[in-house]
Design a protein around this motif. Structure first.
Motif, mmCIF file in Angstrom:
data_model
loop_
_atom_site.group_PDB
_atom_site.id
_atom_site.type_symbol
_atom_site.label_atom_id
_atom_site.label_comp_id
_atom_site.label_asym_id
_atom_site.label_seq_id
_atom_site.Cartn_x
_atom_site.Cartn_y
_atom_site.Cartn_z
ATOM 1 N N LEU A 164 2.513 0.567 6.590
ATOM 2 C CA LEU A 164 1.154 0.486 7.117
ATOM 3 C C LEU A 164 0.112 0.576 6.013
ATOM 4 O O LEU A 164 -0.941 -0.054 6.083
ATOM 5 C CB LEU A 164 0.927 1.593 8.150
ATOM 6 C CG LEU A 164 1.740 1.459 9.435
ATOM 7 C CD1 LEU A 164 1.522 2.677 10.319
ATOM 8 C CD2 LEU A 164 1.376 0.197 10.170
ATOM 9 N N TYR A 165 0.396 1.344 4.965
ATOM 10 C CA TYR A 165 -0.566 1.483 3.870
ATOM 11 C C TYR A 165 -0.596 0.233 2.991
ATOM 12 O O TYR A 165 -1.660 -0.224 2.597
ATOM 13 C CB TYR A 165 -0.212 2.702 3.021
ATOM 14 C CG TYR A 165 -1.131 2.888 1.852
ATOM 15 C CD1 TYR A 165 -2.431 3.339 2.037
ATOM 16 C CD2 TYR A 165 -0.711 2.584 0.559
ATOM 17 C CE1 TYR A 165 -3.288 3.500 0.969
ATOM 18 C CE2 TYR A 165 -1.565 2.741 -0.513
ATOM 19 C CZ TYR A 165 -2.848 3.199 -0.308
ATOM 20 O OH TYR A 165 -3.689 3.347 -1.368
ATOM 21 N N ARG A 216 -2.065 -3.291 5.018
ATOM 22 C CA ARG A 216 -3.142 -3.094 5.991
ATOM 23 C C ARG A 216 -4.014 -4.335 6.171
ATOM 24 O O ARG A 216 -4.730 -4.457 7.142
ATOM 25 C CB ARG A 216 -3.978 -1.892 5.616
ATOM 26 C CG ARG A 216 -4.604 -1.981 4.263
ATOM 27 C CD ARG A 216 -5.389 -0.730 3.941
ATOM 28 N NE ARG A 216 -5.711 -0.780 2.530
ATOM 29 C CZ ARG A 216 -5.655 0.226 1.715
ATOM 30 N NH1 ARG A 216 -5.311 1.392 2.173
ATOM 31 N NH2 ARG A 216 -5.943 0.091 0.460
ATOM 32 N N SER A 236 -1.564 -8.847 8.362
ATOM 33 C CA SER A 236 -1.020 -8.364 9.628
ATOM 34 C C SER A 236 0.341 -8.971 9.957
ATOM 35 O O SER A 236 1.190 -8.294 10.537
ATOM 36 C CB SER A 236 -2.000 -8.634 10.764
ATOM 37 O OG SER A 236 -2.188 -10.028 10.910
ATOM 38 N N TYR A 257 3.321 -7.127 7.898
ATOM 39 C CA TYR A 257 3.645 -5.755 8.275
ATOM 40 C C TYR A 257 4.173 -5.671 9.702
ATOM 41 O O TYR A 257 5.014 -4.817 10.006
ATOM 42 C CB TYR A 257 2.466 -4.808 8.032
ATOM 43 C CG TYR A 257 1.533 -4.556 9.178
ATOM 44 C CD1 TYR A 257 1.802 -3.545 10.094
ATOM 45 C CD2 TYR A 257 0.367 -5.284 9.339
ATOM 46 C CE1 TYR A 257 0.937 -3.277 11.130
ATOM 47 C CE2 TYR A 257 -0.498 -5.025 10.367
ATOM 48 C CZ TYR A 257 -0.202 -4.023 11.268
ATOM 49 O OH TYR A 257 -1.052 -3.754 12.303
#
Length: 162
Positions: free
Chosen positions: A78-79, A82, A85, A88
């Motif tokens: 998530l880091y 970010r 999209s 991730y």
């Protein structure tokens, strides 16, 4: 780290330092999640077929998960991603599906799962029906993840009073 320093001043304004040792507790000192003992853990291996090719950053992040809590791995994804999209979401889907399988089949708590090993193998399959000059290859990736998990005895539901 197991010492507490107390500073007091006496009446003559001299500084006095007293060192007092703390008792060690069974809880981890500053580590919220502890790696389990080798007698408490079980392992399960999942092989995931991912259609497409992983980016170099995705491979690097997946390889960094070895001997790491799944919670920290998801936090890393998530880091790092970010702003992208699509990437991730695909990586989270790769990790969430085996986690949900462990939770549903073995009643494993989310915080009792660790990634032990990850292997990434890229493969391509040629299309036999097209001519050899223009052979577009369908690329896919096999991701093998070995999870450690700790099982707990399920709590017995209390019987109602009425």
């Amino acid at each position: 780290m197991n010492q507490i320093l107390f500073e007091n001043r006496c009446k003559c304004n001299e500084e006095i330092s007293v060192v007092k040792k703390r008792k060690l507790t069974s809880r981890s000192e500053g580590k919220p999640l502890q790696y389990p003992k080798s007698t408490e853990i079980k392992c399960k291996t999942f092989q995931i077929k991912y259609d497409g090719k992983l980016s170099l950053l995705a491979k690097f992040i997946l390889n960094s998960f070895q001997n790491k809590y799944i919670y920290y791995g998801i936090d890393d994804i998530l880091y790092q991603f970010r702003f992208d999209s699509n990437e991730y979401e695909r990586l989270l889907a790769i990790l969430y599906s085996p986690i949900i399988s462990l939770q549903n089949n073995y009643s494993i708590n989310f915080f009792d799962i660790w990634v032990n090993e990850i292997y990434i193998e890229e493969d391509s399959k040629p299309n036999k029906f097209l001519s050899k000059e223009s052979q577009p290859l369908s690329q896919f990736t096999y991701i093998t993840v070995k999870f450690f998990y700790k099982t707990k005895v399920p709590t017995k539901k209390q019987e109602s009073l009425w």
